[in-house]
Design a protein around this motif. Structure first.
Motif, short mmCIF file in Angstrom:
data_model
loop_
_atom_site.label_atom_id
_atom_site.label_comp_id
_atom_site.label_asym_id
_atom_site.label_seq_id
_atom_site.Cartn_x
_atom_site.Cartn_y
_atom_site.Cartn_z
N PHE B 120 0.88 -1.19 0.06
CA PHE B 120 0.22 0.02 -0.01
C PHE B 120 0.93 1.47 0.11
CE2 PHE B 120 -1.53 3.61 2.75
CZ PHE B 120 -2.69 3.98 2.01
N HIS B 121 2.00 1.25 0.89
CA HIS B 121 2.76 2.59 0.96
C HIS B 121 3.39 2.72 -0.40
CE1 HIS B 121 1.68 3.38 5.07
NE2 HIS B 121 1.97 2.24 5.43
N PHE B 124 0.98 3.90 -2.84
CA PHE B 124 0.47 5.25 -2.58
C PHE B 124 1.63 6.33 -2.95
CE2 PHE B 124 0.03 9.12 0.04
CZ PHE B 124 -1.57 9.21 0.19
N MET B 125 2.95 6.16 -2.25
CA MET B 125 4.01 7.06 -2.79
C MET B 125 4.28 7.05 -4.31
SD MET B 125 4.81 8.20 -0.27
CE MET B 125 6.29 9.36 -0.76
N ILE B 128 1.51 9.52 -5.82
CA ILE B 128 1.74 11.04 -5.54
C ILE B 128 3.10 11.53 -6.21
CG2 ILE B 128 0.48 11.21 -3.60
CD1 ILE B 128 2.84 11.38 -1.84
N GLY B 132 1.44 14.02 -8.21
CA GLY B 132 1.41 15.11 -7.46
C GLY B 132 0.38 14.92 -6.50
N ARG B 133 -0.62 14.47 -6.86
CA ARG B 133 -1.95 14.06 -5.88
C ARG B 133 -2.26 12.39 -5.98
NH1 ARG B 133 -5.37 19.30 -7.31
NH2 ARG B 133 -4.21 21.00 -7.00
N VAL B 134 -3.09 12.18 -5.02
CA VAL B 134 -3.35 10.59 -5.05
C VAL B 134 -4.35 10.56 -6.32
CG1 VAL B 134 -4.39 8.76 -3.94
CG2 VAL B 134 -3.42 10.50 -2.85
N VAL B 182 6.21 16.73 -6.11
CA VAL B 182 6.33 15.41 -5.16
C VAL B 182 7.98 14.74 -5.41
CG1 VAL B 182 5.64 13.61 -3.84
CG2 VAL B 182 4.21 15.49 -4.52
N VAL B 186 10.93 14.30 -2.93
CA VAL B 186 11.46 12.93 -2.54
C VAL B 186 12.85 12.79 -2.93
CG1 VAL B 186 11.23 10.50 -2.82
CG2 VAL B 186 9.17 12.21 -2.44
#
Lengths: 287, 196
Positions: B120-121, B124-125, B128, B132-134, B182, B186
């Motif tokens: 999941f993580h 998710f990363m 984004i 830039g957004r989910v 993003v 990162v």
């Protein structure tokens, strides 16, 4: 009054009812919202688990834009709100962190913008002012105010209200003319983003919250967090099937009831269509 | 987890673990005296989502049981509601420790404690970093493809709810002027952390 508005991903995706009702309430109260241009995701629920700095730098990227505009921030999503509050907290308390975050976002950030949750923001108007703005009082409606976790815990960082027995949302509901019921699971966790990892555990957690509101005699549960809303609202049937229960409690954002009481029509704010739970019974009661 | 631990040897050889957790999180786990209040109030633990209770994680950190702690389901199952932190009589930010242990496990590539959480993580990363957004619709499809045992877990929400969700869920990725923000952040963070 002008505030920087950070809607976050949910409010621009599934949870437009929250976005629309927050904007409607602000309009009723004469607040001007300036949406942070080209804002990015705050990184919750994952950024902070990938690295400490990255968890702070991602929300800082949007926060710095409000800071440069000289505005305080209104962030209605509880998770977004807490991630932003952590940025200011770490800038002010961890030596060297301001420089690191500034380098990561390629702009200088000072942690000077205050970050309001929608609960303390609206409560700061004073209950008299809220009551004055009400056109359709919600007389006789029994409301269970569900705060969830992120606004009140951990209390050193997230201190919108009391961590064990918060009351600001209850006060707001009473200002609308509704009855705020006394119930013990105001801040019990709904399971949050674990719904994407372990549905069984999350549904068990959400069930406890709904069951307690049901036993306390609530007509409606109001939330202030998109994740709480999704877990309680969308999973009601799943909970009924799994636990052989028959819960039919509408779950809506507290701002929807506020906007409605202040004169917005349900269609404008998504109160009629933005939920899976039984909003028809709620609309029948309040109209 | 009912194995016997040789405490003296354990502490002699691994006593630096609690120090490293302190350095990463600013939280002194050695203050824990095992009252168990964190576990008693933990909703995830009460609902069966953890393999080891939160207070046992604190003890494992004290004893230097790094390999064991980083392989628990518990560190990933914690949702950071911070009820434990709010109630701890020793003022330990337990939720922060859980998040720190996750970061440590992630950096070492240890995911077996709760693989679906790690998946999941990562997804998710990725979402984004890319948009830039989910992008929720994309995220949900990716989760169903890569997680084990969750393919049909959402079906019981019922047909009316599914129709409502399908109606509300944006089908296309979020549009931004600069969706690269993003990714840059990162990458910068990796560089800065690499200097230390």
């Amino acid at each position: 009054m002008r505030y920087a508005y950070y809607p976050g991903c949910s409010l621009h995706s599934m949870e437009t009812a929250y976005d629309r009702s927050v904007k409607a309430v602000c309009k009723h109260l004469g607040v001007e919202l300036w949406e942070i241009p080209d804002w990015v995701c705050c990184g919750a629920s994952s950024g902070h688990s990938m690295g400490h700095l990255v968890g702070l730098a991602i929300p800082a990227k949007s926060l710095v834009k409000a800071e440069k505009e000289g505005l305080d921030v209104l962030a209605p999503c509880a998770a977004c709100w807490q991630r932003m509050v952590w940025v200011n907290h770490e800038i002010n308390n961890s030596p060297g962190m301001k420089e690191k975050i500034s380098r990561a976002i390629e702009e200088e950030i000072n942690g000077t913008s205050k970050i309001f949750s929608i609960i303390d923001f609206l409560a700061s108007f004073g209950m008299d002012k809220i009551a004055q703005a009400v056109k359709k009082p919600l007389k006789g409606l029994k409301v269970a105010s569900y705060y969830g976790c992120y606004y009140v815990k951990p209390p050193k960082v997230a201190h919108v209200d009391d961590p064990e027995n918060p009351h600001l949302m209850d006060d707001l509901m009473q200002a609308l003319g509704a009855e705020a019921i006394n119930w013990p699971f105001k801040t019990e966790c709904c399971g949050a983003s674990m719904i994407f990892q372990d549905v069984d555990t999350t549904v068990s957690m959400s069930k406890k919250v709904i069951e307690m509101a049901y036993k306390a005699g609530a007509d409606v549960i109001v939330t202030a967090c998109p994740v709480c809303e999704m877990n309680l609202d969308m999973r009601m049937e799943q909970i009924n099937k799994k636990f052989k229960t028959n819960f039919k409690i509408p779950v809506v954002y507290f701002t929807e009831l506020m906007a409605y009481a202040m004169g917005s029509v349900p269609q404008q704010i998504g109160l009629d269509s933005g939920h899976c739970s039984d909003v028809q019974s709620l609309l029948a009661k309040i109209s | 987890m009912s194995s016997t631990v040789n405490l003296s040897a354990q502490q002699r050889e691994h006593s630096d673990f609690a120090e490293r957790v302190f350095k990463e999180s600013g939280v002194d786990v050695l203050k824990c005296y095992q009252c168990g209040k964190c576990s008693a109030g933990c909703s995830v633990h009460i609902c069966g989502g953890m393999d080891v209770s939160p207070n046992r994680i604190m003890r494992m950190v004290q004893l230097g049981m790094e390999e064991e702690a980083l392989r628990t389901r518990t560190i990933w199952a914690c949702v950071l509601c911070s009820t434990c932190t709010a109630r701890c009589p020793r003022d330990i930010d337990i939720a922060r420790v859980m998040d720190t242990l996750r970061i440590m496990a992630h950096k070492r590539g240890i995911t077996e404690g709760f693989n679906n959480a790690s998946v999941f993580h990562n997804i998710f990363m990725d979402s984004i970093i890319k948009y830039g957004r989910v992008y929720e619709a994309g995220l949900l499809v990716a989760l169903k493809m890569k997680q084990s045992g969750t393919m049909f877990a959402d079906l019981p929400i019922g047909i009316p709810a599914m129709i409502n969700v399908a109606f509300r869920l944006p089908k296309l990725p979020p549009k931004m002027k600069n969706s690269d923000q993003v990714r840059r952040v990162v990458e910068n963070c990796k560089k800065i952390e690499g200097e230390n």
